[in-house]
Design a protein around this motif. Structure first.
Motif, PDB file in Angstrom:
ATOM      1  N   LEU A  78     -45.081  -2.876  63.161  1.00 12.95           N
ATOM      2  CA  LEU A  78     -43.869  -3.376  63.225  1.00 12.95           C
ATOM      3  C   LEU A  78     -42.900  -2.350  63.953  1.00 12.95           C
ATOM      4  N   ASN A  79     -43.342  -1.150  63.971  1.00 15.52           N
ATOM      5  CA  ASN A  79     -42.395  -0.338  64.772  1.00 15.52           C
ATOM      6  C   ASN A  79     -42.756  -0.544  66.439  1.00 15.52           C
ATOM      7  N   ASP A  80     -44.119  -0.918  66.503  1.00 10.62           N
ATOM      8  CA  ASP A  80     -44.502  -0.816  67.904  1.00 10.62           C
ATOM      9  C   ASP A  80     -43.833  -2.230  68.516  1.00 10.62           C
ATOM     10  N   ARG A  81     -43.745  -3.144  67.575  1.00 12.07           N
ATOM     11  CA  ARG A  81     -42.880  -4.492  68.381  1.00 12.07           C
ATOM     12  C   ARG A  81     -41.317  -4.501  68.206  1.00 12.07           C
ATOM     13  N   ASP A  82     -40.903  -3.495  67.518  1.00  8.89           N
ATOM     14  CA  ASP A  82     -39.474  -3.032  67.748  1.00  8.89           C
ATOM     15  C   ASP A  82     -39.348  -2.383  68.882  1.00  8.89           C
ATOM     16  N   GLY A  83     -40.303  -1.457  69.275  1.00  9.86           N
ATOM     17  CA  GLY A  83     -40.160  -0.645  70.487  1.00  9.86           C
ATOM     18  C   GLY A  83     -40.276  -1.618  71.791  1.00  9.86           C
ATOM     19  N   GLU A  84     -41.026  -2.921  71.856  1.00  9.12           N
ATOM     20  CA  GLU A  84     -41.163  -3.560  72.748  1.00  9.12           C
ATOM     21  C   GLU A  84     -39.721  -4.369  73.006  1.00  9.12           C
ATOM     22  N   ASP A  85     -38.852  -4.615  72.010  1.00 11.33           N
ATOM     23  CA  ASP A  85     -37.592  -5.220  72.290  1.00 11.33           C
ATOM     24  C   ASP A  85     -36.383  -4.234  72.309  1.00 11.33           C
ATOM     25  N   GLY A  86     -36.817  -3.069  72.234  1.00  8.53           N
ATOM     26  CA  GLY A  86     -35.747  -1.934  72.088  1.00  8.53           C
ATOM     27  C   GLY A  86     -35.475  -1.475  73.452  1.00  8.53           C
ATOM     28  N   ASP A  87     -34.622  -0.177  73.505  1.00  7.75           N
ATOM     29  CA  ASP A  87     -34.293   0.402  74.704  1.00  7.75           C
ATOM     30  C   ASP A  87     -35.435   1.051  75.578  1.00  7.75           C
ATOM     31  N   GLN A  88     -35.583   0.484  76.653  1.00  7.74           N
ATOM     32  CA  GLN A  88     -36.919   0.896  77.562  1.00  7.74           C
ATOM     33  C   GLN A  88     -36.386   1.953  78.484  1.00  7.74           C
ATOM     34  N   THR A  89     -35.146   2.031  78.366  1.00 10.84           N
ATOM     35  CA  THR A  89     -34.640   3.207  79.298  1.00 10.84           C
ATOM     36  C   THR A  89     -34.807   4.572  78.771  1.00 10.84           C
ATOM     37  N   THR A  90     -35.182   4.884  77.427  1.00  9.74           N
ATOM     38  CA  THR A  90     -35.237   6.120  76.868  1.00  9.74           C
ATOM     39  C   THR A  90     -36.420   7.149  77.580  1.00  9.74           C
ATOM     40  N   ASN A  91     -36.020   7.995  78.092  1.00  9.52           N
ATOM     41  CA  ASN A  91     -37.074   8.957  78.782  1.00  9.52           C
ATOM     42  C   ASN A  91     -37.794   9.896  77.754  1.00  9.52           C
ATOM     43  N   PRO A 228     -20.859  16.913  69.993  1.00 10.47           N
ATOM     44  CA  PRO A 228     -21.997  16.641  70.786  1.00 10.47           C
ATOM     45  C   PRO A 228     -23.241  16.846  69.937  1.00 10.47           C
ATOM     46  N   GLU A 229     -23.022  17.187  68.777  1.00  8.69           N
ATOM     47  CA  GLU A 229     -24.299  17.226  67.969  1.00  8.69           C
ATOM     48  C   GLU A 229     -25.136  15.631  67.707  1.00  8.69           C
ATOM     49  N   ILE A 230     -24.346  14.774  67.964  1.00 12.25           N
ATOM     50  CA  ILE A 230     -24.819  13.333  67.714  1.00 12.25           C
ATOM     51  C   ILE A 230     -25.926  13.311  68.482  1.00 12.25           C
ATOM     52  N   LYS A 231     -26.129  13.970  69.676  1.00  9.36           N
ATOM     53  CA  LYS A 231     -27.149  13.794  70.821  1.00  9.36           C
ATOM     54  C   LYS A 231     -28.334  14.055  70.229  1.00  9.36           C
ATOM     55  N   ASN A 232     -28.550  14.919  69.000  1.00  8.20           N
ATOM     56  CA  ASN A 232     -29.618  15.581  68.477  1.00  8.20           C
ATOM     57  C   ASN A 232     -29.999  14.826  67.375  1.00  8.20           C
ATOM     58  N   GLY A 236     -28.601   8.674  61.690  1.00 10.16           N
ATOM     59  CA  GLY A 236     -27.556   9.238  60.937  1.00 10.16           C
ATOM     60  C   GLY A 236     -26.452   8.424  60.625  1.00 10.16           C
ATOM     61  N   LEU A 237     -25.511   8.933  60.260  1.00 11.48           N
ATOM     62  CA  LEU A 237     -24.146   8.256  59.981  1.00 11.48           C
ATOM     63  C   LEU A 237     -23.088   9.238  60.178  1.00 11.48           C
ATOM     64  N   MET A 238     -22.088   8.723  61.082  1.00  9.98           N
ATOM     65  CA  MET A 238     -20.942   9.679  61.229  1.00  9.98           C
ATOM     66  C   MET A 238     -19.807   9.252  60.473  1.00  9.98           C
ATOM     67  N   ASN A 239     -19.112  10.002  59.475  1.00  4.06           N
ATOM     68  CA  ASN A 239     -17.920   9.658  58.924  1.00  4.06           C
ATOM     69  C   ASN A 239     -16.535  10.367  59.577  1.00  4.06           C
ATOM     70  N   CYS A 240     -15.691   9.554  59.618  1.00  2.00           N
ATOM     71  CA  CYS A 240     -14.662  10.181  60.251  1.00  2.00           C
ATOM     72  C   CYS A 240     -13.291  10.012  59.015  1.00  2.00           C
ATOM     73  N   PHE A 241     -12.421  10.975  58.610  1.00  2.00           N
ATOM     74  CA  PHE A 241     -11.614  10.890  57.582  1.00  2.00           C
ATOM     75  C   PHE A 241     -10.488  11.546  58.322  1.00  2.00           C
ATOM     76  N   ILE A 242      -9.242  10.792  58.326  1.00  2.00           N
ATOM     77  CA  ILE A 242      -8.106  11.369  58.894  1.00  2.00           C
ATOM     78  C   ILE A 242      -7.159  11.713  57.615  1.00  2.00           C
ATOM     79  N   THR A 305     -27.875   5.921  66.113  1.00  2.00           N
ATOM     80  CA  THR A 305     -29.133   5.496  66.303  1.00  2.00           C
ATOM     81  C   THR A 305     -29.753   6.233  67.765  1.00  2.00           C
ATOM     82  N   ASN A 306     -30.642   6.690  67.925  1.00  2.00           N
ATOM     83  CA  ASN A 306     -31.257   7.434  69.135  1.00  2.00           C
ATOM     84  C   ASN A 306     -30.318   8.404  69.750  1.00  2.00           C
TER      85      ASN A 306
END
Length: 532
Positions: A78-91, A228-232, A236-242, A305-306
């Motif tokens: 399933l993961n392999d098939r997901d990768g076939e349709d996913g973002d092929q530009t990831t280095n 910038p931590e999002i890149k790593n 995950g999940l980002m929650n913003c609270f004002i 995601t990624n």
């Protein structure tokens, strides 16, 4: 006789297994069909897009009739098939074995481990690459003395310790290859250095957003600059609270500015400002602002995601400011900024890029100049004109004649072409100002004697301190007795400080600018005229 009974027993056992598997598979299919029907009903009722992670549904169903090994194989497929349709530009990255061996040969084990962690193929779809990198990391860990483990862990950036702990767990799966006693020490030390967030990392920041006037504002880029931590983060999940009771956060359209304007209109109708409220301590907009905040809410949660926020194509984060007086706009109301869109943002990008060729630079600059000039012409007074056209009357307008353009030399001359393309017969005057160390001197001024009776378009592409523009405006106001209200200042780029100086000194002039940014492209004039 015994053989006959065993044969009969095998037959019944086989039949029982087949029946059991058939029942379990049948139950699984029924459950899947039921879930799909429910999702379709939800979609029809709510008209929403439901994003479903198939691994959540398929794994418990597979466990009814398959072994653990078969489950793992199916999940891998399933993961392999997901990768076939996913973002092929990831280095994909992976550690170079020769570079790793160089560190090992030099007995720089800490450097070797950090090198592997920095280049770990965590997103690779190739198991062999992951296995090879894990072997490099674990082999290096086995070479480090136990009394040195704490120092090595502390030298590794916190963002890499999650990967380190994953390799520790991977080592426990191969006790014959890697000493469990040593891995237990690594596990203890990593946990002590990083805490319970080793596998699930938590980041929390308090940020201050730029003040904005009442309305709905797109703030996605501003928030991303602070995290910038999002890149790593892979998943995950980002929650913003004002922390506000009269402002809110939401997610909506990121492209069309009119959507934000319409949302302000909608909420003003839903929660009108009138005298029917008991809570009016801070004015008529006080309680309506609290009501709008209650309707929209103070927080949002967005999947990661990624290394990126998992937005849809047209989604962005909105700051919803519901009060009138919360916004300390540093410029007067006569400042008009071009409505932001991707076209204008691309022009700003290309004009800032020093690798843009001069011919391309002039082409993009002329496009941006034309947009600013068109908006400036919108500020001119127009008179109504009715005329007959093939038997039909048309209610039209024409702007009043007599408009003058004044370019502040030399950069301002770059805007003359765009002005002439929009106003073919417009007269152009010139003022040459020499500015040296914030001291400006007028070298040359050639303007028609009746300039004080005209509407004046003052052209200058790039404002940093504002000193050149201030000097040129003083020539018009003091030497030629022009009125501030008759002047429209056309600017491509301006710093906040430079624009604020101009606004403070000349509060009644109209200003059109395409961008306000702390860093202005000061190379504009030289690049445009080829003197860079």
């Amino acid at each position: 006789m015994v053989a006959f009974l065993l044969c009969i027993a095998d037959i019944f056992t086989g039949v029982g297994i087949i029946i059991s598997i058939s029942i379990n598979i049948g139950i699984g299919i029924i459950i899947i069909i039921g879930i799909i029907i429910i999702i379709i009903i939800i979609n029809v009722v709510n008209d929403t897009v439901v994003i479903l992670d198939i691994t959540v549904l398929i794994r418990p169903l597979l466990s009814l009739s398959t072994t653990d090994d078969e489950i793992e194989k199916e999940m891998a497929n399933l993961n392999d098939r997901d990768g076939e349709d996913g973002d092929q530009t990831t280095n994909e990255v992976e550690p170079d074995e020769n570079e790793w061996k160089r560190f090992i040969d030099e007995m720089k084990y800490s450097k070797a481990l950090e090198y592997v962690l920095q280049n770990a193929p965590v997103r690779s779809k190739h198991p062999e690459k992951k296995k090879k990198a894990a072997h490099m990391a674990l082999s290096t860990m086995m070479k480090i003395k136990q009394q040195e483990i704490s120092d090595v862990i502390n030298s590794i950036p916190p963002s890499l310790r999650d990967t380190l702990m994953k390799y520790v767990y991977r080592g426990f799966e191969s006790p014959k290859d890697y000493a469990s006693s040593s891995l237990l020490v690594w596990h203890e030390k990593v946990l002590a250095a990083t805490g319970l967030g080793t596998i699930m990392a938590w980041y929390q920041k308090v940020i201050t957003l730029t003040s904005r006037k009442r309305g709905f504002h797109l703030i996605t880029d501003e928030i991303l600059q602070h995290v910038p931590e999002i890149k790593n983060i892979e998943i995950g999940l980002m929650n913003c609270f004002i922390q506000h009771t009269s402002a809110s956060l939401t997610v909506n359209e990121n492209a069309a500015p009119d959507v934000r304007k319409d949302l302000e209109t909608i909420f003003n109708r839903l929660v009108p400002e009138d005298s029917s409220y008991a809570h009016t301590d801070e004015g008529d907009d006080d309680m309506p602002a609290h009501g709008k905040c209650a309707l929209i809410g103070p927080s949002i949660s967005i999947p990661i995601t990624n290394g990126k926020l998992a937005f849809g194509t047209w989604q962005g984060i909105y700051l919803c400011e519901h009060r009138n007086h919360n916004f300390d706009w540093p410029f007067h109301e006569q400042v008009r900024i071009l409505k932001p869109n991707n076209q204008i943002k691309e022009l700003h990008t290309l004009l800032r890029d020093r690798t843009t060729s001069r011919s391309d630079f002039k082409f993009y600059a002329d496009r941006l100049i034309r947009l600013v000039v068109e908006e400036g012409l919108n500020q001119l007074p127009y008179v109504e004109e009715v005329f007959s056209f093939i038997g039909h009357y048309f209610n039209g307008v024409r702007h009043e004649k007599g408009t003058l353009c004044v370019s502040l030399m030399r950069s301002g001359e770059a805007m003359e072409k765009g002005i002439r393309e929009c106003c073919r017969s417009i007269r152009i005057g010139k003022i040459l100002v020499n500015t040296d160390e914030n001291v400006s001197k007028v070298i040359y001024a050639k303007l028609p004697p009746d300039v004080h009776q005209r509407r004046v378009l003052v052209a200058y592409p790039c404002v940093t301190t504002g000193q050149t523009v201030i000097t040129g405006l003083n020539v018009l106001l003091k030497d030629y007795s022009c009125s501030q209200s008759n002047i429209i200042l056309l600017i491509l780029f301006s710093t906040p400080d430079g624009l604020k100086r101009i606004c403070d000194l000349f509060p009644d002039i109209n200003i059109v600018v395409s961008e306000i940014n702390p860093i202005a492209p000061n190379h504009f004039g030289q690049k445009y005229f080829g003197t860079d």
